[in-house]
Design an enzyme around this catalytic site. Structure first.
Site, PDB file in Angstrom:
ATOM      1  N   GLY A 215       7.626   9.428   9.654  1.00 11.93           N
ATOM      2  CA  GLY A 215       7.593   8.949   8.210  1.00 11.93           C
ATOM      3  C   GLY A 215       8.518  10.038   7.676  1.00 11.93           C
ATOM      4  CD  GLU A 236      -0.328  11.407  17.388  1.00 12.93           C
ATOM      5  OE1 GLU A 236      -1.366  12.093  17.648  1.00 12.93           O
ATOM      6  OE2 GLU A 236      -0.163  10.419  16.274  1.00 12.93           O
ATOM      7  CB  ILE A 311      -5.409   8.805   1.982  1.00  9.68           C
ATOM      8  CG1 ILE A 311      -4.880   7.785   2.865  1.00  9.68           C
ATOM      9  CG2 ILE A 311      -5.882   7.721   0.473  1.00  9.68           C
ATOM     10  CD1 ILE A 311      -5.492   6.696   3.427  1.00  9.68           C
ATOM     11  N   GLY A 334      -4.096  11.193  15.792  1.00 13.31           N
ATOM     12  CA  GLY A 334      -4.311  12.431  16.474  1.00 13.31           C
ATOM     13  C   GLY A 334      -4.302  13.541  15.325  1.00 13.31           C
TER      14      GLY A 334
END
Length: 435
Positions: A215, A236, A311, A334
């Protein structure tokens, strides 16, 4: 025992799926879409029922999880992407909460048995080996454990190295199908994300070993590291934002204690540039998720900096990263693997980085997590929390100190309400607490 593969069509390959079978679908850029399409076509003809489809994020592939296939397919996602989110909320599909490093264990220990693995591989090399390309993650374990392995052989799949390389005799049926694999482009970071990236970058020293998710915030962090030296990568996944640092000689991996000089990841997701970069690149070592995401392996490298998002974060430091209330939004992934692994690393820095508020102006720092929200990272493992209003370190801090620090980096529009909530929870002595 070696086995001889057969070359078949997609329509022939899906005949090896029977009612009641559990089928693994490879993920991200490696979803075997033509096999999924053929399987759905077969389902519409009847005679197939109670097939479980197990997978991580299957990108834009959507035609197997909806109401149309109720009683035929049951999707069990280890990570809920936008393509199945609505179906999970409606109950036609389901979510299996688990940390990424443990998914291979579920396969290998027989807790989640697999009958068929559907994967995508590269063209073979001169030694008769193929590569899993962009997604080793949990595919390697699926191949080991499935009764039948079906592989789409695609010239567009990069030949990545490490655990990605498997002999052809691990495959039962090959479906030749050359088609561009899934890519993902990212928007440039906005001003808030650039500020967050700067706060994160301040914690990254020469010789740090990085884990960054996907992102705009990870890209914002990477864009501000051009003056660092000898950064390592054990993550990852990685995307386009890492490439300029490799080209500039900033990422060398020279100070890593394990996999020195290597960029270690278990899957890739980005534009074609990332796939071209990874193709036959000896600097890139693709590994099983049971390796990349094992906290005790992560901790072997010094100065691991793990940057993840959330979040919601409540005033005690609990992190919700997989759900909005009772509605699953993504997955454990992860995050906990790397937060814990980096906390055990010598000089490691676990980071939760996020905007202070949603695009609708709702505070992401909250008095308590929304009812039904899941705790992905418990408060006892949370260290650095960063928003555009600053960074705080909660490690070794009391509940009241944590609340005071988090209010200080909340959006100014919400600080008064958060302070009132803290007083209601802790009493008026909270007002005199020094963080």
């Amino acid at each position: 025992m070696s086995r001889k593969y057969r070359v078949v069509t997609a329509e022939e390959a899906v005949q090896f799926v029977g009612s009641g079978d559990a089928v693994y679908l490879s993920s991200a850029g490696s979803v075997p879409k033509n096999l999924v399409d053929a399987l759905c076509t077969r389902a519409r003809l009847g005679g197939l029922s109670n097939v479980t489809l197990r997978h991580i994020h299957t990108a834009e592939t959507t035609n197997y999880a909806g109401a149309e296939y109720e009683g035929v397919f049951r999707s069990e996602s280890f990570f809920v992407g936008g393509n199945v989110r609505r179906e999970v909320h409606a109950g036609y599909a389901d979510y299996l909460p688990v940390s990424l490093h443990e998914i291979p264990l579920l396969f290998r220990r027989g807790i989640l048995p697999l009958d068929v693995a559907m994967i995508q591989v590269s063209r073979p090399d001169r030694h008769g080996r193929v590569s899993l390309g962009t997604s080793v993650d949990v595919a390697l374990a699926a191949i080991e454990c499935a009764r039948v392995v079906i592989a789409v052989m695609n010239c567009h799949v990069p030949f990545t190295l490490g655990d990605a390389v498997i002999p052809l005799d691990r495959i039962d049926y090959i479906v030749p199908h050359d088609a561009p694999i899934e890519t993902m482009a990212f928007q440039p970071p906005d001003e808030v994300e650039r500020i967050i990236g700067r706060h994160c970058a301040e914690l990254i020293e020469d010789g740090s070993c990085l884990q960054l998710g996907i992102g705009e915030i990870p890209n914002a962090v990477l864009s501000q590291l051009s003056d660092r030296r000898d950064l390592g990568v054990h993550t990852e996944m990685f995307a386009d934002g890492l490439l300029p640092l490799v080209e500039a000689g900033v990422v060398t991996g020279a100070r890593k204690k394990i996999d020195r000089g290597k960029i270690v990841a278990c899957f890739l997701m980005g534009t074609q540039k990332v796939y071209d970069f990874a193709h036959r690149n000896r600097m890139v070592r693709m590994r099983d998720a049971a390796y990349t995401n094992d906290p005790f392996i992560i901790a072997k490298n010094p100065k691991v900096v793990a940057i993840n998002s959330a979040i919601q974060v409540d005033l005690t430091g609990q992190v919700c990263a997989d759900s909005i209330g009772t509605k699953i939004y993504s997955g454990v992934g992860g995050q906990l693997d790397f937060i814990y692994g980096s906390s055990r690393s010598e000089g490691g820095k676990p980071i939760i980085a996020m905007p202070s508020a949603t695009r609708k102006g709702v505070s992401k720092i909250v008095p308590t997590l929304e009812v039904g929200a899941g705790v992905v990272t418990p408060r006892n493992l949370v260290h650095h929390v960063i928003t555009e209003y600053g960074r705080v370190d909660l490690y070794g801090k009391s509940l009241q100190q944590r609340a005071k620090l988090l209010i200080g980096i909340a959006h100014p529009d919400h600080r008064e309400a958060l302070e009132r909530a803290a007083v209601e929870r802790f009493g008026t002595p909270f007002l005199r607490v020094k963080a």
